[in-house]
Design a protein around this motif. Structure first.
Motif, PDB file in Angstrom:
ATOM      1  N   TYR A  86       0.830  -1.207   0.000  1.00 32.40           N
ATOM      2  CA  TYR A  86       0.000   0.000   0.000  1.00 32.40           C
ATOM      3  C   TYR A  86       0.863   1.255   0.000  1.00 32.40           C
ATOM      4  CZ  TYR A  86      -3.794  -3.165   1.471  1.00 32.40           C
ATOM      5  OH  TYR A  86      -4.710  -4.180   1.541  1.00 32.40           O
ATOM      6  N   ILE A  87       1.839   1.303   0.901  1.00 26.31           N
ATOM      7  CA  ILE A  87       2.689   2.491   1.010  1.00 26.31           C
ATOM      8  C   ILE A  87       3.563   2.650  -0.229  1.00 26.31           C
ATOM      9  CG2 ILE A  87       4.560   3.564   2.335  1.00 26.31           C
ATOM     10  CD1 ILE A  87       3.358   2.275   4.841  1.00 26.31           C
ATOM     11  N   THR A  88       4.112   1.538  -0.746  1.00 23.26           N
ATOM     12  CA  THR A  88       4.983   1.598  -1.920  1.00 23.26           C
ATOM     13  C   THR A  88       4.225   2.110  -3.141  1.00 23.26           C
ATOM     14  OG1 THR A  88       6.259  -0.263  -1.061  1.00 23.26           O
ATOM     15  CG2 THR A  88       6.542   0.270  -3.400  1.00 23.26           C
ATOM     16  N   ILE A  89       3.013   1.624  -3.352  1.00 27.22           N
ATOM     17  CA  ILE A  89       2.204   2.098  -4.482  1.00 27.22           C
ATOM     18  C   ILE A  89       1.964   3.601  -4.372  1.00 27.22           C
ATOM     19  CG2 ILE A  89      -0.104   2.050  -5.529  1.00 27.22           C
ATOM     20  CD1 ILE A  89      -0.204  -0.927  -4.980  1.00 27.22           C
ATOM     21  N   ASP A  90       1.598   4.069  -3.169  1.00 31.72           N
ATOM     22  CA  ASP A  90       1.307   5.492  -2.974  1.00 31.72           C
ATOM     23  C   ASP A  90       2.539   6.346  -3.244  1.00 31.72           C
ATOM     24  OD1 ASP A  90      -1.271   4.797  -2.240  1.00 31.72           O
ATOM     25  OD2 ASP A  90      -0.822   4.747  -0.096  1.00 31.72           O
ATOM     26  N   VAL A  91       3.703   5.878  -2.803  1.00 28.35           N
ATOM     27  CA  VAL A  91       4.951   6.631  -3.029  1.00 28.35           C
ATOM     28  C   VAL A  91       5.307   6.637  -4.520  1.00 28.35           C
ATOM     29  CG1 VAL A  91       7.440   6.657  -2.587  1.00 28.35           C
ATOM     30  CG2 VAL A  91       5.836   6.257  -0.704  1.00 28.35           C
ATOM     31  N   LEU A  92       5.223   5.481  -5.168  1.00 30.84           N
ATOM     32  CA  LEU A  92       5.548   5.398  -6.598  1.00 30.84           C
ATOM     33  C   LEU A  92       4.637   6.301  -7.437  1.00 30.84           C
ATOM     34  CD1 LEU A  92       6.221   1.568  -7.146  1.00 30.84           C
ATOM     35  CD2 LEU A  92       7.868   3.434  -7.376  1.00 30.84           C
ATOM     36  N   GLU A  93       3.335   6.273  -7.155  1.00 28.17           N
ATOM     37  CA  GLU A  93       2.407   7.095  -7.932  1.00 28.17           C
ATOM     38  C   GLU A  93       2.645   8.583  -7.692  1.00 28.17           C
ATOM     39  OE1 GLU A  93      -1.591   6.204  -8.714  1.00 28.17           O
ATOM     40  OE2 GLU A  93      -1.456   4.118  -8.090  1.00 28.17           O
ATOM     41  N   GLY A  94       3.007   8.934  -6.463  1.00 23.48           N
ATOM     42  CA  GLY A  94       3.252  10.334  -6.164  1.00 23.48           C
ATOM     43  C   GLY A  94       4.525  10.873  -6.759  1.00 23.48           C
ATOM     44  N   ALA A  95       5.460   9.969  -7.144  1.00 20.55           N
ATOM     45  CA  ALA A  95       6.780  10.410  -7.609  1.00 20.55           C
ATOM     46  C   ALA A  95       7.041  10.177  -9.087  1.00 20.55           C
ATOM     47  CB  ALA A  95       7.854   9.699  -6.786  1.00 20.55           C
ATOM     48  N   TYR A  96       6.322   9.254  -9.738  1.00 18.68           N
ATOM     49  CA  TYR A  96       6.764   8.798 -11.060  1.00 18.68           C
ATOM     50  C   TYR A  96       6.688   9.881 -12.137  1.00 18.68           C
ATOM     51  CZ  TYR A  96       2.192   8.254 -13.372  1.00 18.68           C
ATOM     52  OH  TYR A  96       0.982   8.490 -13.981  1.00 18.68           O
ATOM     53  N   LEU A  97       5.792  10.857 -11.996  1.00 16.24           N
ATOM     54  CA  LEU A  97       5.682  11.906 -13.019  1.00 16.24           C
ATOM     55  C   LEU A  97       6.906  12.810 -13.074  1.00 16.24           C
ATOM     56  CD1 LEU A  97       1.938  13.055 -12.734  1.00 16.24           C
ATOM     57  CD2 LEU A  97       2.974  11.564 -14.451  1.00 16.24           C
ATOM     58  N   TYR A  98       7.795  12.733 -12.088  1.00 12.50           N
ATOM     59  CA  TYR A  98       9.010  13.548 -12.068  1.00 12.50           C
ATOM     60  C   TYR A  98      10.184  12.844 -12.739  1.00 12.50           C
ATOM     61  CZ  TYR A  98       6.538  16.339  -8.551  1.00 12.50           C
ATOM     62  OH  TYR A  98       5.619  17.130  -7.891  1.00 12.50           O
ATOM     63  N   THR A  99       9.964  11.634 -13.247  1.00 13.08           N
ATOM     64  CA  THR A  99      11.070  10.819 -13.761  1.00 13.08           C
ATOM     65  C   THR A  99      11.036  10.733 -15.291  1.00 13.08           C
ATOM     66  OG1 THR A  99       9.784   8.762 -13.644  1.00 13.08           O
ATOM     67  CG2 THR A  99      10.981   9.432 -11.660  1.00 13.08           C
ATOM     68  N   PRO A 100      12.152  10.282 -15.930  1.00 13.56           N
ATOM     69  CA  PRO A 100      12.158  10.073 -17.387  1.00 13.56           C
ATOM     70  C   PRO A 100      11.136   9.003 -17.796  1.00 13.56           C
ATOM     71  CG  PRO A 100      14.396  10.050 -16.496  1.00 13.56           C
ATOM     72  CD  PRO A 100      13.463  10.028 -15.320  1.00 13.56           C
ATOM     73  N   LEU A 101      10.789   8.987 -19.082  1.00 17.46           N
ATOM     74  CA  LEU A 101       9.730   8.099 -19.557  1.00 17.46           C
ATOM     75  C   LEU A 101       9.990   6.628 -19.250  1.00 17.46           C
ATOM     76  CD1 LEU A 101       8.634   9.597 -23.012  1.00 17.46           C
ATOM     77  CD2 LEU A 101       7.230   9.315 -20.952  1.00 17.46           C
TER      78      LEU A 101
END
Length: 416
Positions: free
Chosen positions: A302-317
Protein backbone atom coordinates in the motif's frame (compact mmCIF):
# COMPACT_ATOMS: atom_id res chain seq x y z
CA UNK A 1 -5.42 -33.85 12.75
CA UNK A 2 -5.37 -30.15 11.79
CA UNK A 3 -2.44 -30.78 9.45
CA UNK A 4 -4.36 -33.51 7.66
CA UNK A 5 -7.36 -31.19 7.34
CA UNK A 6 -5.17 -28.46 5.82
CA UNK A 7 -3.65 -30.88 3.34
CA UNK A 8 -7.12 -32.04 2.31
CA UNK A 9 -8.24 -28.43 1.87
CA UNK A 10 -5.26 -27.59 -0.36
CA UNK A 11 -6.03 -30.53 -2.65
CA UNK A 12 -9.53 -29.37 -3.46
CA UNK A 13 -9.71 -28.31 -7.13
CA UNK A 14 -10.34 -24.69 -8.06
CA UNK A 15 -11.73 -25.39 -11.53
CA UNK A 16 -15.03 -26.94 -10.56
CA UNK A 17 -17.94 -26.90 -13.01
CA UNK A 18 -19.50 -23.84 -11.40
CA UNK A 19 -16.24 -21.85 -11.11
CA UNK A 20 -15.40 -22.61 -14.74
CA UNK A 21 -18.90 -21.59 -15.86
CA UNK A 22 -18.90 -18.24 -14.06
CA UNK A 23 -15.35 -17.53 -15.28
CA UNK A 24 -16.31 -18.18 -18.92
CA UNK A 25 -19.39 -15.99 -18.53
CA UNK A 26 -17.28 -13.23 -16.99
CA UNK A 27 -14.77 -13.36 -19.84
CA UNK A 28 -17.51 -12.90 -22.44
CA UNK A 29 -19.16 -10.12 -20.44
CA UNK A 30 -15.87 -8.27 -19.81
CA UNK A 31 -14.82 -8.53 -23.46
CA UNK A 32 -18.10 -7.00 -24.56
CA UNK A 33 -17.98 -4.33 -21.87
CA UNK A 34 -14.39 -3.32 -22.69
CA UNK A 35 -15.14 -3.26 -26.42
CA UNK A 36 -18.34 -1.22 -26.24
CA UNK A 37 -17.55 0.92 -23.20
CA UNK A 38 -14.66 2.87 -24.73
CA UNK A 39 -16.39 3.06 -28.11
CA UNK A 40 -19.49 4.58 -26.46
CA UNK A 41 -17.26 7.26 -24.90
CA UNK A 42 -15.90 8.11 -28.36
CA UNK A 43 -19.43 8.07 -29.76
CA UNK A 44 -20.65 10.52 -27.08
CA UNK A 45 -17.83 12.94 -27.95
CA UNK A 46 -18.59 12.65 -31.67
CA UNK A 47 -22.37 12.76 -31.26
CA UNK A 48 -22.54 15.76 -28.93
CA UNK A 49 -19.39 17.55 -30.05
CA UNK A 50 -19.25 19.01 -26.53
CA UNK A 51 -16.89 18.24 -23.61
CA UNK A 52 -19.63 19.51 -21.28
CA UNK A 53 -22.07 16.85 -22.50
CA UNK A 54 -19.27 14.29 -22.26
CA UNK A 55 -18.65 15.29 -18.63
CA UNK A 56 -22.41 14.99 -18.00
CA UNK A 57 -22.34 11.49 -19.50
CA UNK A 58 -19.51 10.48 -17.13
CA UNK A 59 -21.35 12.04 -14.17
CA UNK A 60 -24.62 10.23 -14.99
CA UNK A 61 -22.82 6.90 -15.20
CA UNK A 62 -20.99 7.45 -11.90
CA UNK A 63 -23.89 8.93 -9.91
CA UNK A 64 -25.80 5.64 -9.32
CA UNK A 65 -22.58 3.99 -8.15
CA UNK A 66 -22.74 5.95 -4.89
CA UNK A 67 -26.16 4.90 -3.61
CA UNK A 68 -27.06 1.77 -5.63
CA UNK A 69 -24.49 -0.60 -4.02
CA UNK A 70 -25.52 0.43 -0.52
CA UNK A 71 -29.22 0.04 -1.34
CA UNK A 72 -28.64 -3.31 -3.06
CA UNK A 73 -26.55 -4.85 -0.26
CA UNK A 74 -29.41 -5.93 2.06
CA UNK A 75 -31.35 -7.38 -0.88
CA UNK A 76 -28.34 -9.43 -2.01
CA UNK A 77 -28.21 -10.99 1.46
CA UNK A 78 -31.93 -11.83 1.37
CA UNK A 79 -32.61 -12.98 -2.19
CA UNK A 80 -30.84 -15.05 -4.83
CA UNK A 81 -27.59 -13.46 -6.03
CA UNK A 82 -27.32 -16.00 -8.82
CA UNK A 83 -30.73 -15.04 -10.21
CA UNK A 84 -29.88 -11.34 -9.85
CA UNK A 85 -26.69 -11.77 -11.85
CA UNK A 86 -28.22 -13.45 -14.88
CA UNK A 87 -31.35 -11.29 -14.84
CA UNK A 88 -29.20 -8.12 -14.87
CA UNK A 89 -27.16 -9.52 -17.76
CA UNK A 90 -30.38 -10.20 -19.68
CA UNK A 91 -31.46 -6.59 -18.95
CA UNK A 92 -28.10 -5.22 -20.14
CA UNK A 93 -28.40 -7.28 -23.33
CA UNK A 94 -31.87 -5.85 -23.97
CA UNK A 95 -30.75 -2.25 -23.28
CA UNK A 96 -27.81 -2.39 -25.70
CA UNK A 97 -30.00 -4.07 -28.33
CA UNK A 98 -32.66 -1.33 -28.04
CA UNK A 99 -30.07 1.46 -28.20
CA UNK A 100 -28.42 -0.16 -31.23
CA UNK A 101 -31.78 -0.28 -33.02
CA UNK A 102 -32.51 3.36 -32.11
CA UNK A 103 -29.15 4.49 -33.48
CA UNK A 104 -29.64 2.36 -36.59
CA UNK A 105 -33.10 3.83 -37.30
CA UNK A 106 -32.10 7.42 -36.50
CA UNK A 107 -34.33 7.77 -33.42
CA UNK A 108 -31.47 8.27 -30.97
CA UNK A 109 -31.18 11.43 -28.84
CA UNK A 110 -29.18 12.74 -25.90
CA UNK A 111 -32.20 12.27 -23.62
CA UNK A 112 -32.19 8.56 -24.51
CA UNK A 113 -28.43 8.48 -23.94
CA UNK A 114 -28.85 10.07 -20.49
CA UNK A 115 -31.58 7.58 -19.50
CA UNK A 116 -29.53 4.64 -20.79
CA UNK A 117 -26.44 5.86 -18.93
CA UNK A 118 -28.27 6.16 -15.61
CA UNK A 119 -29.85 2.74 -16.08
CA UNK A 120 -26.59 1.03 -17.10
CA UNK A 121 -24.74 2.71 -14.21
CA UNK A 122 -27.34 1.42 -11.77
CA UNK A 123 -27.27 -2.10 -13.24
CA UNK A 124 -23.45 -2.17 -13.15
CA UNK A 125 -23.46 -1.10 -9.50
CA UNK A 126 -25.99 -3.70 -8.36
CA UNK A 127 -24.32 -6.38 -10.50
CA UNK A 128 -20.98 -5.66 -8.82
CA UNK A 129 -22.44 -6.25 -5.34
CA UNK A 130 -24.32 -9.38 -6.44
CA UNK A 131 -21.30 -10.84 -8.26
CA UNK A 132 -18.78 -10.11 -5.51
CA UNK A 133 -21.14 -11.64 -2.93
CA UNK A 134 -21.90 -14.74 -5.03
CA UNK A 135 -18.44 -15.44 -6.48
CA UNK A 136 -16.90 -16.63 -3.15
CA UNK A 137 -19.60 -19.29 -2.88
CA UNK A 138 -18.20 -20.95 -6.02
CA UNK A 139 -14.61 -21.13 -4.73
CA UNK A 140 -13.43 -24.28 -2.98
CA UNK A 141 -11.70 -23.95 0.40
CA UNK A 142 -8.10 -22.78 0.31
CA UNK A 143 -8.37 -21.40 -3.24
CA UNK A 144 -9.53 -17.83 -2.65
CA UNK A 145 -6.21 -16.17 -3.56
CA UNK A 146 -5.84 -18.29 -6.67
CA UNK A 147 -9.44 -17.63 -7.76
CA UNK A 148 -9.13 -13.87 -7.39
CA UNK A 149 -5.79 -13.88 -9.22
CA UNK A 150 -7.63 -15.51 -12.15
CA UNK A 151 -10.36 -12.87 -12.00
CA UNK A 152 -7.85 -10.01 -11.84
CA UNK A 153 -5.72 -11.34 -14.69
CA UNK A 154 -8.72 -11.81 -16.98
CA UNK A 155 -10.04 -8.31 -16.27
CA UNK A 156 -6.66 -6.85 -17.26
CA UNK A 157 -6.33 -8.98 -20.40
CA UNK A 158 -9.75 -7.86 -21.64
CA UNK A 159 -8.39 -4.28 -21.77
CA UNK A 160 -6.75 -5.33 -25.04
CA UNK A 161 -10.22 -4.75 -26.52
CA UNK A 162 -9.89 -0.96 -26.04
CA UNK A 163 -7.54 -0.34 -29.01
CA UNK A 164 -9.49 -2.93 -31.02
CA UNK A 165 -12.77 -1.16 -30.26
CA UNK A 166 -11.22 2.16 -31.31
CA UNK A 167 -10.29 0.68 -34.69
CA UNK A 168 -13.70 -0.97 -35.13
CA UNK A 169 -15.54 2.22 -34.14
CA UNK A 170 -13.56 4.27 -36.66
CA UNK A 171 -14.15 1.66 -39.37
CA UNK A 172 -17.80 0.68 -38.79
CA UNK A 173 -19.36 3.11 -36.31
CA UNK A 174 -21.03 2.41 -32.99
CA UNK A 175 -23.99 0.28 -34.12
CA UNK A 176 -22.17 -3.04 -34.75
CA UNK A 177 -20.36 -2.69 -31.42
CA UNK A 178 -23.65 -2.14 -29.56
CA UNK A 179 -25.12 -5.26 -31.20
CA UNK A 180 -21.95 -7.21 -30.30
CA UNK A 181 -22.12 -6.06 -26.68
CA UNK A 182 -25.77 -7.08 -26.49
CA UNK A 183 -24.81 -10.53 -27.74
CA UNK A 184 -21.97 -10.79 -25.18
CA UNK A 185 -24.31 -10.02 -22.27
CA UNK A 186 -26.81 -12.56 -23.60
CA UNK A 187 -24.15 -15.28 -23.81
CA UNK A 188 -22.89 -14.40 -20.30
CA UNK A 189 -26.45 -14.72 -18.91
CA UNK A 190 -26.88 -18.10 -20.59
CA UNK A 191 -23.66 -19.29 -18.94
CA UNK A 192 -24.78 -17.99 -15.53
CA UNK A 193 -28.13 -19.81 -15.70
CA UNK A 194 -26.16 -23.07 -15.79
CA UNK A 195 -24.50 -22.43 -12.42
CA UNK A 196 -25.76 -24.68 -9.62
CA UNK A 197 -28.16 -23.22 -7.09
CA UNK A 198 -25.51 -23.24 -4.35
CA UNK A 199 -27.42 -20.64 -2.29
CA UNK A 200 -30.42 -22.93 -1.78
CA UNK A 201 -32.60 -20.08 -0.51
CA UNK A 202 -35.80 -21.45 0.96
CA UNK A 203 -39.01 -19.49 0.30
CA UNK A 204 -39.86 -17.40 3.35
CA UNK A 205 -43.35 -17.03 4.72
CA UNK A 206 -42.30 -13.70 6.21
CA UNK A 207 -43.16 -10.73 4.02
CA UNK A 208 -40.11 -8.63 3.21
CA UNK A 209 -41.16 -5.01 3.45
CA UNK A 210 -39.56 -1.58 3.87
CA UNK A 211 -39.33 -1.95 7.65
CA UNK A 212 -37.37 -5.20 7.41
CA UNK A 213 -35.21 -3.70 4.66
CA UNK A 214 -34.23 -0.78 6.91
CA UNK A 215 -33.57 -3.22 9.75
CA UNK A 216 -31.21 -5.24 7.55
CA UNK A 217 -29.47 -2.06 6.35
CA UNK A 218 -28.86 -0.91 9.94
CA UNK A 219 -27.63 -4.38 10.84
CA UNK A 220 -25.09 -4.15 8.03
CA UNK A 221 -23.74 -0.84 9.36
CA UNK A 222 -23.61 -2.22 12.89
CA UNK A 223 -21.62 -5.19 11.61
CA UNK A 224 -19.12 -2.98 9.75
CA UNK A 225 -18.56 -0.67 12.73
CA UNK A 226 -18.29 -3.62 15.12
CA UNK A 227 -15.63 -5.27 12.93
CA UNK A 228 -12.76 -2.85 13.49
CA UNK A 229 -10.45 -4.67 11.06
CA UNK A 230 -12.91 -4.42 8.17
CA UNK A 231 -13.66 -0.79 9.05
CA UNK A 232 -9.95 0.09 8.96
CA UNK A 233 -9.52 -1.64 5.59
CA UNK A 234 -12.58 0.11 4.11
CA UNK A 235 -11.39 3.47 5.48
CA UNK A 236 -7.96 3.11 3.85
CA UNK A 237 -9.47 2.14 0.51
CA UNK A 238 -11.69 5.22 0.64
CA UNK A 239 -8.48 7.28 0.67
CA UNK A 240 -6.88 5.02 -1.95
CA UNK A 241 -9.81 5.76 -4.28
CA UNK A 242 -9.51 9.44 -3.28
CA UNK A 243 -5.94 9.38 -4.65
CA UNK A 244 -7.07 7.42 -7.71
CA UNK A 245 -9.71 10.06 -8.43
CA UNK A 246 -7.04 12.75 -8.30
CA UNK A 247 -4.89 10.70 -10.67
CA UNK A 248 -7.69 10.46 -13.23
CA UNK A 249 -7.96 14.28 -13.22
CA UNK A 250 -4.21 14.99 -13.36
CA UNK A 251 -2.30 12.36 -15.30
CA UNK A 252 -3.79 12.40 -18.82
CA UNK A 253 -3.91 16.23 -19.03
CA UNK A 254 -0.31 16.39 -17.75
CA UNK A 255 0.90 14.03 -20.49
CA UNK A 256 -1.02 15.99 -23.14
CA UNK A 257 0.50 19.26 -21.94
CA UNK A 258 4.07 18.00 -21.80
CA UNK A 259 4.45 15.66 -24.77
CA UNK A 260 3.59 15.78 -28.44
CA UNK A 261 0.77 13.24 -28.96
CA UNK A 262 0.62 13.06 -25.18
CA UNK A 263 -2.40 10.73 -25.09
CA UNK A 264 -0.36 8.07 -26.90
CA UNK A 265 2.59 8.61 -24.57
CA UNK A 266 0.16 8.23 -21.66
CA UNK A 267 -1.11 4.93 -23.09
CA UNK A 268 2.47 3.72 -23.62
CA UNK A 269 3.30 4.45 -19.97
CA UNK A 270 0.13 3.15 -18.32
CA UNK A 271 0.09 0.14 -20.61
CA UNK A 272 2.91 -1.16 -18.41
CA UNK A 273 0.52 -1.08 -15.43
CA UNK A 274 -1.82 -3.42 -17.30
CA UNK A 275 1.14 -5.66 -18.19
CA UNK A 276 2.27 -5.66 -14.56
CA UNK A 277 -1.21 -6.56 -13.31
CA UNK A 278 -1.53 -9.40 -15.82
CA UNK A 279 1.87 -10.86 -14.91
CA UNK A 280 1.18 -10.31 -11.21
CA UNK A 281 -2.10 -12.20 -11.50
CA UNK A 282 -0.33 -15.13 -13.15
CA UNK A 283 2.30 -15.18 -10.39
CA UNK A 284 -0.38 -15.22 -7.69
CA UNK A 285 -2.07 -18.12 -9.47
CA UNK A 286 1.20 -20.07 -9.53
CA UNK A 287 2.60 -19.17 -6.11
CA UNK A 288 0.84 -18.76 -2.78
CA UNK A 289 1.91 -16.02 -0.36
CA UNK A 290 2.84 -17.27 3.13
CA UNK A 291 -0.22 -16.71 5.30
CA UNK A 292 1.72 -15.33 8.27
CA UNK A 293 3.28 -12.57 6.12
CA UNK A 294 0.22 -11.35 4.20
CA UNK A 295 -0.48 -8.37 6.47
CA UNK A 296 3.14 -7.18 6.36
CA UNK A 297 3.22 -7.60 2.58
CA UNK A 298 -0.07 -5.71 2.17
CA UNK A 299 1.05 -2.77 4.32
CA UNK A 300 4.35 -2.53 2.41
CA UNK A 301 2.51 -2.74 -0.91
CA UNK A 302 0.00 0.00 0.00
CA UNK A 303 2.69 2.49 1.01
CA UNK A 304 4.98 1.60 -1.92
CA UNK A 305 2.20 2.10 -4.48
CA UNK A 306 1.31 5.49 -2.97
CA UNK A 307 4.95 6.63 -3.03
CA UNK A 308 5.55 5.40 -6.60
CA UNK A 309 2.41 7.10 -7.93
CA UNK A 310 3.25 10.33 -6.16
CA UNK A 311 6.78 10.41 -7.61
CA UNK A 312 6.76 8.80 -11.06
CA UNK A 313 5.68 11.91 -13.02
CA UNK A 314 9.01 13.55 -12.07
CA UNK A 315 11.07 10.82 -13.76
CA UNK A 316 12.16 10.07 -17.39
CA UNK A 317 9.73 8.10 -19.56
CA UNK A 318 11.47 4.74 -19.25
CA UNK A 319 11.58 5.09 -15.46
CA UNK A 320 7.85 5.97 -15.56
CA UNK A 321 7.19 2.76 -17.46
CA UNK A 322 9.19 0.72 -14.93
CA UNK A 323 7.33 2.41 -12.07
CA UNK A 324 3.96 1.68 -13.67
CA UNK A 325 4.97 -1.95 -14.24
CA UNK A 326 5.79 -2.24 -10.53
CA UNK A 327 2.54 -0.45 -9.62
CA UNK A 328 0.69 -3.04 -11.70
CA UNK A 329 2.32 -6.04 -9.98
CA UNK A 330 1.88 -4.48 -6.55
CA UNK A 331 -1.69 -3.45 -7.36
CA UNK A 332 -2.81 -6.98 -8.14
CA UNK A 333 -1.05 -8.15 -4.96
CA UNK A 334 -3.02 -5.56 -2.98
CA UNK A 335 -6.27 -6.63 -4.65
CA UNK A 336 -5.70 -10.36 -4.20
CA UNK A 337 -4.77 -10.14 -0.52
CA UNK A 338 -7.57 -7.72 0.36
CA UNK A 339 -10.49 -9.29 -1.49
CA UNK A 340 -9.64 -12.94 -0.81
CA UNK A 341 -9.17 -12.21 2.90
CA UNK A 342 -12.27 -10.06 3.39
CA UNK A 343 -14.59 -12.25 1.31
CA UNK A 344 -13.44 -15.35 3.20
CA UNK A 345 -13.82 -13.56 6.54
CA UNK A 346 -17.25 -11.93 6.10
CA UNK A 347 -20.13 -14.37 6.78
CA UNK A 348 -22.19 -15.23 3.72
CA UNK A 349 -25.36 -13.68 5.15
CA UNK A 350 -23.57 -10.30 5.61
CA UNK A 351 -21.48 -10.30 2.43
CA UNK A 352 -23.91 -8.30 0.28
CA UNK A 353 -24.19 -5.51 2.83
CA UNK A 354 -20.43 -5.37 3.36
CA UNK A 355 -19.72 -5.30 -0.39
CA UNK A 356 -22.39 -2.64 -0.91
CA UNK A 357 -20.94 -0.39 1.79
CA UNK A 358 -17.39 -0.96 0.50
CA UNK A 359 -18.42 -0.11 -3.08
CA UNK A 360 -20.15 3.07 -1.90
CA UNK A 361 -17.04 4.21 0.00
CA UNK A 362 -14.87 3.32 -2.99
CA UNK A 363 -16.92 5.40 -5.44
CA UNK A 364 -17.39 8.27 -2.98
CA UNK A 365 -13.63 8.46 -2.45
CA UNK A 366 -13.01 8.61 -6.20
CA UNK A 367 -15.60 11.33 -6.79
CA UNK A 368 -14.37 13.46 -3.88
CA UNK A 369 -10.79 13.01 -5.11
CA UNK A 370 -11.76 14.13 -8.62
CA UNK A 371 -13.55 17.23 -7.32
CA UNK A 372 -10.83 18.12 -4.80
CA UNK A 373 -8.03 17.70 -7.34
CA UNK A 374 -9.92 19.81 -9.88
CA UNK A 375 -10.24 22.58 -7.26
CA UNK A 376 -6.59 22.25 -6.18
CA UNK A 377 -5.37 22.70 -9.77
CA UNK A 378 -6.54 26.32 -9.58
CA UNK A 379 -3.73 26.93 -7.06
CA UNK A 380 -1.09 24.24 -7.61
CA UNK A 381 0.70 22.77 -10.68
CA UNK A 382 -0.37 19.29 -11.76
CA UNK A 383 2.51 17.19 -10.47
CA UNK A 384 2.68 18.70 -6.96
CA UNK A 385 -1.11 18.36 -6.71
CA UNK A 386 -0.97 14.65 -7.45
CA UNK A 387 1.99 14.18 -5.08
CA UNK A 388 0.05 15.82 -2.22
CA UNK A 389 -2.93 13.52 -2.79
CA UNK A 390 -0.74 10.41 -2.87
CA UNK A 391 1.04 11.54 0.29
CA UNK A 392 -2.39 11.66 1.95
CA UNK A 393 -2.97 8.08 0.78
CA UNK A 394 0.37 6.94 2.24
CA UNK A 395 -0.50 8.64 5.53
CA UNK A 396 -3.89 6.89 5.49
CA UNK A 397 -2.11 3.53 5.10
CA UNK A 398 -0.07 4.28 8.21
CA UNK A 399 -3.07 5.53 10.21
CA UNK A 400 -5.66 2.90 9.24
CA UNK A 401 -3.68 -0.20 8.19
CA UNK A 402 -0.66 -0.02 10.50
CA UNK A 403 -2.76 1.62 13.22
CA UNK A 404 -5.37 -1.14 12.91
CA UNK A 405 -2.84 -3.96 12.65
CA UNK A 406 -4.17 -5.70 15.76
CA UNK A 407 -7.58 -6.11 14.08
CA UNK A 408 -6.52 -6.49 10.42
CA UNK A 409 -3.75 -9.06 10.88
CA UNK A 410 -6.16 -11.92 11.83
CA UNK A 411 -8.23 -11.16 8.73
CA UNK A 412 -5.31 -10.99 6.28
CA UNK A 413 -3.04 -13.71 7.70
CA UNK A 414 -5.13 -16.69 6.63
CA UNK A 415 -4.81 -19.52 4.13
CA UNK A 416 -7.72 -18.16 2.05
Amino acid sequence: MDENKELTTEKKPLWTRDFTTITLGSIVSMLGGSMAGFAVSLFVLDYTGSPIYYALYIFLHTLPQIAAPLLAGPLMDKFSRRRTIYMLDFCSSAIYLIVALLVLTGHFSFVILAAMTLLVGTIDSVYRVAFESFFPMLISEGNYSKAYSVSSTLSELTLVMIPISTFLYKAFGITPLLFANSACFLVAALFEIRISDVEKIAPSAEKYDGKKYLRDTKEGFRYLFAEKGLLCVASYFFFSSFGGGAGSVVTLPWFRDNFENGEYVYMSVWGFTVLGRAIGGMLHYKFKLPAEKKFAIALTVYITIDVLEGAYLYTPLNVMRLACFLIGILGVTSYTIRISATQAYVPNHMRGRFNGAFAMLDTSGALIGEAAAGAALNYLPMRPTFSVFMAICALAAVVFIYGGRKHIRPIYNTHA
